[in-house]
Each structure stands twice: as C-alpha cells, then as structure tokens.
Design an enzyme around this catalytic site. Sequence first.
Site, PDB file in Angstrom:
ATOM      1  CG  HIS A 117     -24.832   0.289 -17.124  1.00  0.00           C
ATOM      2  ND1 HIS A 117     -24.044   0.481 -16.015  1.00  0.00           N
ATOM      3  CD2 HIS A 117     -24.867  -1.043 -17.327  1.00  0.00           C
ATOM      4  CE1 HIS A 117     -23.628  -0.701 -15.556  1.00  0.00           C
ATOM      5  NE2 HIS A 117     -24.107  -1.638 -16.347  1.00  0.00           N
ATOM      6  CB  CYS A 128     -45.059   3.370 -29.617  1.00  0.00           C
ATOM      7  SG  CYS A 128     -44.121   4.909 -29.508  1.00  0.00           S
TER       8      CYS A 128
HETATM    9  C1  BV8 Z   1     -28.680  -7.674 -15.029  1.00  0.00           C
HETATM   10  C2  BV8 Z   1     -27.554   2.967 -15.118  1.00  0.00           C
HETATM   11  C3  BV8 Z   1     -29.544  -9.627 -15.994  1.00  0.00           C
HETATM   12  C4  BV8 Z   1     -28.615   3.852 -14.668  1.00  0.00           C
HETATM   13  C5  BV8 Z   1     -26.792   1.315 -13.502  1.00  0.00           C
HETATM   14  C6  BV8 Z   1     -31.134  -9.373  -8.207  1.00  0.00           C
HETATM   15  C7  BV8 Z   1     -32.070  -9.207  -9.243  1.00  0.00           C
HETATM   16  C8  BV8 Z   1     -31.684  -8.774 -10.520  1.00  0.00           C
HETATM   17  C9  BV8 Z   1     -30.353  -8.508 -10.763  1.00  0.00           C
HETATM   18  C10 BV8 Z   1     -29.451  -8.666  -9.724  1.00  0.00           C
HETATM   19  C11 BV8 Z   1     -29.810  -9.102  -8.471  1.00  0.00           C
HETATM   20  N1  BV8 Z   1     -28.693  -9.149  -7.685  1.00  0.00           N
HETATM   21  C12 BV8 Z   1     -27.640  -8.761  -8.408  1.00  0.00           C
HETATM   22  C13 BV8 Z   1     -28.085  -8.477  -9.641  1.00  0.00           C
HETATM   23  C14 BV8 Z   1     -27.326  -8.021 -10.752  1.00  0.00           C
HETATM   24  C15 BV8 Z   1     -27.329  -6.500 -10.696  1.00  0.00           C
HETATM   25  C16 BV8 Z   1     -26.179  -6.102  -9.801  1.00  0.00           C
HETATM   26  O1  BV8 Z   1     -25.048  -6.255 -10.201  1.00  0.00           O
HETATM   27  N2  BV8 Z   1     -26.483  -5.599  -8.590  1.00  0.00           N
HETATM   28  C17 BV8 Z   1     -25.396  -5.242  -7.693  1.00  0.00           C
HETATM   29  C18 BV8 Z   1     -25.754  -3.959  -6.937  1.00  0.00           C
HETATM   30  C19 BV8 Z   1     -25.163  -6.432  -6.766  1.00  0.00           C
HETATM   31  N3  BV8 Z   1     -27.119  -6.083 -12.056  1.00  0.00           N
HETATM   32  C20 BV8 Z   1     -28.168  -5.811 -12.827  1.00  0.00           C
HETATM   33  O2  BV8 Z   1     -29.305  -5.763 -12.449  1.00  0.00           O
HETATM   34  C21 BV8 Z   1     -27.827  -5.557 -14.274  1.00  0.00           C
HETATM   35  N4  BV8 Z   1     -28.682  -6.354 -15.115  1.00  0.00           N
HETATM   36  O3  BV8 Z   1     -28.065  -8.315 -14.223  1.00  0.00           O
HETATM   37  O4  BV8 Z   1     -29.487  -8.236 -15.988  1.00  0.00           O
HETATM   38  C22 BV8 Z   1     -30.824  -9.957 -15.310  1.00  0.00           C
HETATM   39  C23 BV8 Z   1     -31.992  -9.476 -15.864  1.00  0.00           C
HETATM   40  C24 BV8 Z   1     -33.179  -9.815 -15.240  1.00  0.00           C
HETATM   41  C25 BV8 Z   1     -33.169 -10.587 -14.065  1.00  0.00           C
HETATM   42  C26 BV8 Z   1     -31.947 -11.014 -13.506  1.00  0.00           C
HETATM   43  C27 BV8 Z   1     -30.775 -10.691 -14.125  1.00  0.00           C
HETATM   44  C28 BV8 Z   1     -28.032  -4.101 -14.636  1.00  0.00           C
HETATM   45  C29 BV8 Z   1     -27.020  -3.268 -13.911  1.00  0.00           C
HETATM   46  C30 BV8 Z   1     -27.056  -1.846 -14.460  1.00  0.00           C
HETATM   47  C31 BV8 Z   1     -27.699  -0.939 -13.459  1.00  0.00           C
HETATM   48  N5  BV8 Z   1     -27.622   0.437 -13.948  1.00  0.00           N
HETATM   49  N6  BV8 Z   1     -26.769   2.561 -13.978  1.00  0.00           N
HETATM   50  C32 BV8 Z   1     -28.080   5.122 -14.085  1.00  0.00           C
HETATM   51  O5  BV8 Z   1     -26.863   5.396 -14.147  1.00  0.00           O
HETATM   52  O6  BV8 Z   1     -28.904   5.849 -13.562  1.00  0.00           O
HETATM   53  S1  BV8 Z   1     -25.679   0.855 -12.329  1.00  0.00           S
HETATM   54  C33 BV8 Z   1     -24.751   2.135 -11.736  1.00  0.00           C
HETATM   55  O7  BV8 Z   1     -23.681   1.497 -10.998  1.00  0.00           O
HETATM   56  C34 BV8 Z   1     -24.034   2.958 -12.798  1.00  0.00           C
HETATM   57  O8  BV8 Z   1     -24.156   2.453 -14.106  1.00  0.00           O
HETATM   58  C35 BV8 Z   1     -22.591   2.825 -12.380  1.00  0.00           C
HETATM   59  O9  BV8 Z   1     -21.737   2.998 -13.426  1.00  0.00           O
HETATM   60  C36 BV8 Z   1     -22.601   1.451 -11.871  1.00  0.00           C
HETATM   61  C37 BV8 Z   1     -21.383   1.038 -11.127  1.00  0.00           C
HETATM   62  O10 BV8 Z   1     -21.053   2.050 -10.243  1.00  0.00           O
HETATM   63  P1  BV8 Z   1     -19.608   2.745 -10.480  1.00  0.00           P
HETATM   64  O11 BV8 Z   1     -19.589   3.329 -11.843  1.00  0.00           O
HETATM   65  O12 BV8 Z   1     -18.556   1.784 -10.117  1.00  0.00           O
HETATM   66  O13 BV8 Z   1     -19.707   3.948  -9.478  1.00  0.00           O
HETATM   67  P2  BV8 Z   1     -19.471   3.868  -7.898  1.00  0.00           P
HETATM   68  O14 BV8 Z   1     -19.989   5.137  -7.321  1.00  0.00           O
HETATM   69  O15 BV8 Z   1     -19.954   2.549  -7.387  1.00  0.00           O
HETATM   70  O16 BV8 Z   1     -17.882   3.834  -7.746  1.00  0.00           O
HETATM   71  C38 BV8 Z   1     -17.112   4.936  -8.159  1.00  0.00           C
HETATM   72  C39 BV8 Z   1     -15.679   4.514  -7.993  1.00  0.00           C
HETATM   73  O17 BV8 Z   1     -14.839   5.587  -8.453  1.00  0.00           O
HETATM   74  C40 BV8 Z   1     -15.294   4.251  -6.543  1.00  0.00           C
HETATM   75  O18 BV8 Z   1     -14.578   3.035  -6.480  1.00  0.00           O
HETATM   76  C41 BV8 Z   1     -14.402   5.452  -6.184  1.00  0.00           C
HETATM   77  O19 BV8 Z   1     -13.386   5.069  -5.276  1.00  0.00           O
HETATM   78  C42 BV8 Z   1     -13.806   5.786  -7.511  1.00  0.00           C
HETATM   79  N7  BV8 Z   1     -13.367   7.171  -7.687  1.00  0.00           N
HETATM   80  C43 BV8 Z   1     -13.949   8.292  -7.201  1.00  0.00           C
HETATM   81  N8  BV8 Z   1     -13.267   9.382  -7.648  1.00  0.00           N
HETATM   82  C44 BV8 Z   1     -12.257   8.916  -8.434  1.00  0.00           C
HETATM   83  C45 BV8 Z   1     -12.314   7.514  -8.462  1.00  0.00           C
HETATM   84  N9  BV8 Z   1     -11.447   6.772  -9.163  1.00  0.00           N
HETATM   85  C46 BV8 Z   1     -10.484   7.411  -9.866  1.00  0.00           C
HETATM   86  N10 BV8 Z   1     -10.367   8.761  -9.888  1.00  0.00           N
HETATM   87  C47 BV8 Z   1     -11.226   9.533  -9.185  1.00  0.00           C
HETATM   88  N11 BV8 Z   1     -11.084  10.883  -9.218  1.00  0.00           N
HETATM   89 ZN    ZN Z   2     -45.097   6.190 -27.982  1.00  0.00          ZN
END
Ligand code: BV8
Ligand code: ZN
Length: 247
Positions: A117, A128
């Site tokens: 990501h 550009c």
């Molecule tokens: C794509 C970067 C193809 C920026 C992020 C409708 C239209 C278009 C797309 C979609 C759609 N419906 C679904 C999709 C696909 C979509 C998607 O998956 N949506 C989900 C919400 C359903 N995906 C996309 O859009 C991707 N692209 O599909 O392209 C396409 C292209 C065009 C048209 C159609 C399709 C792009 C996805 C990337 C988004 N960017 N971030 C930024 O960071 O600012 S996503 C964001 O969520 C972060 O990257 C993050 O990493 C990611 C996942 O979250 P997690 O890392 O899992 O974090 P979270 O808080 O959720 O969980 C933390 C976990 O840690 C918990 O489980 C917790 O219990 C645990 N934890 C906490 N403490 C600890 C621990 N574990 C261990 N030890 C600890 N101490």
């Molecule tokens: Zn530029």
Amino acid sequence: MISSALRALLQRVESLCVLTGAGISAESGVPTFRGAEGLWSKFKPQELANFEAFKRNPELIWEWYNYRKKIIRETGPNPAHYALVRFEELVTDFTLVTQNVDNLHFRAGSKKVLELHGNIERNFCLDCRKDADNVDVSVDKKLPQCSFCGGLLRPAVVWFGEMLPAEIFEQAAEAARRCQLFLTIGTSAAVYPAAGLPLMALQHGAYVVEINTEKTDISHLVNEILSGKAGEILPELVKIIEESKQK
Ligand code: BV8
Ligand code: ZN
C-alpha cells in the site's frame, strides 16, 4: 500456546511468508485503523484513504497524513519488527509483505519489504507524476506543490479503489503460493486483495498461523491462532528457529 506441529515446522522451515498489518505497529504506539483508539475514529479509513476525499479536501487529508507521520517519527520499531529482521537473517526463503505505510519495517532493518500500500514518507505530483521527497504541509495549510511543475503533491500510498503496485503484489502472491509457513500478523484481514494472500497460502498447502490480539475475518480458516501481542509472540518464534540452528 505454540503447538508441537508449529514448533516442528519452525525448526525446519525453509520458505516462510509473512503478512503484516497495522497491529504490528500498535506496540510502537501507532494507532491502528479499526481499533477503538483508531486513527481519527470519527472517520472511517475509507472516508480518508481515498482519492475523492483528497480532491474534495486535500488540506484535511494532508493534515491526516502529517498527523500520522508525526506519531510515526516520534516512535520507532518494536520487538515485533525486530523479530522479522531476525527471520530474514535465519530463514532461506523469507518474504515480508506489509499493508502498512509507516516505514517501520525498514527502520527496524528489514532489507526486503513488499509494501503493498505504498509508504507514507513518499509523495508524487498529481500532474507530472514525478516523485517528490518528503514534504509536510505547513501549519498555514499551504498545500505541498511539485517543485517541477507546481502541481499538487499527494502521498505515495494506495487508496481505496486504487490498484496495488502490480509487480509488488505479484511477488507477494508468488511467495504466498510457494511458502511452507505463512504468518498473518496484526491484520484484521478486511482489506483486499492483501487479505487474499493468507487464503492463497492455505490453498497451496501452507500452514497458516494468525497472530492477533483479537479474532479476525479469517480466524475460522487458518491452521493455528496465536492469541496475543505480536511484540511478545514473534520473539518466541524466533527463539525456536535459533535453537534449532544451534543443534
Ligand atoms: C483495489 C493505505 C482494485 C493508505 C489502505 C468497492 C470499490 C473499489 C474497491 C472495493 C470496493 N469494495 C471492496 C473493494 C476493495 C477494497 C477493499 O478491500 N475494501 C474493504 C474495506 C472491503 N480494496 C481496495 O480498494 C484496494 N484496491 O481493490 O483495487 C480495484 C481498483 C479499482 C476499482 C475496483 C477495484 C486498495 C486497498 C488499499 C487501501 N489502502 N491503506 C493509508 O494507510 O493511509 S488500507 C488500510 O487498511 C491500511 O493499509 C491497513 O493496513 C489496511 C488493513 O487494515 P489492518 O492493517 O488490518 O489494520 P486494522 O486496524 O484493520 O487491524 C489491526 C489488527 O491488528 C486488528 O485485527 C487488531 O486486533 C490487531 N492488533 C492490534 N494490536 C495488536 C494486534 N495484533 C497483534 N499484536 C498487537 N499488539
Ligand atoms: Zn509536477
């Protein structure tokens, strides 16, 4: 509690793939996305991490990223990140795939990191497309401009609805398909296509282990769950590999 099957596998593993999410940085004090203390919990990540939101209100999105950069810069890697550096040194075919943009794997010393990501410390110009070194929006909300063409800069991260870097994702998928052991660490496995990687590993016969403080969308599918903090569990796994190397 690490099973004897996992212990035995760690002692002989040659091909290991790891997927990390925001949870691996939680013990560094970096808020996760979906946790209670989540990043600006009044917004959903999808409301901020997307291009439409950026076009509508670039100041707000830049403020969000600079807020996150400030937190990241004031902290550093934690024992979980360092444990993955040891995996890279100990395991022949080791692949680290991250969804995180916080740069903490590199700062811990991991050499090869597949950043699905992007990276919060990198930007590029909307007009550009040139890469731009790191810039911060100054407090008077002036938006960062490209030094080549004056265009608006954006963070070099993958937003919802945007494609992941194809080459990087393909490398991650190959590693997921060929590995014997796959660790999914600190991710809610809610975001695709990243969350598809542990499922690919399962389909190709890998032993898939989830390391998380809570249940996730794929907990019911994995071979083993190690419930707890990544910063406490991962050093335990490294110790098992190190002991087997000393024999
Ligand atoms: C794509 C970067 C193809 C920026 C992020 C409708 C239209 C278009 C797309 C979609 C759609 N419906 C679904 C999709 C696909 C979509 C998607 O998956 N949506 C989900 C919400 C359903 N995906 C996309 O859009 C991707 N692209 O599909 O392209 C396409 C292209 C065009 C048209 C159609 C399709 C792009 C996805 C990337 C988004 N960017 N971030 C930024 O960071 O600012 S996503 C964001 O969520 C972060 O990257 C993050 O990493 C990611 C996942 O979250 P997690 O890392 O899992 O974090 P979270 O808080 O959720 O969980 C933390 C976990 O840690 C918990 O489980 C917790 O219990 C645990 N934890 C906490 N403490 C600890 C621990 N574990 C261990 N030890 C600890 N101490
Ligand atoms: Zn530029």
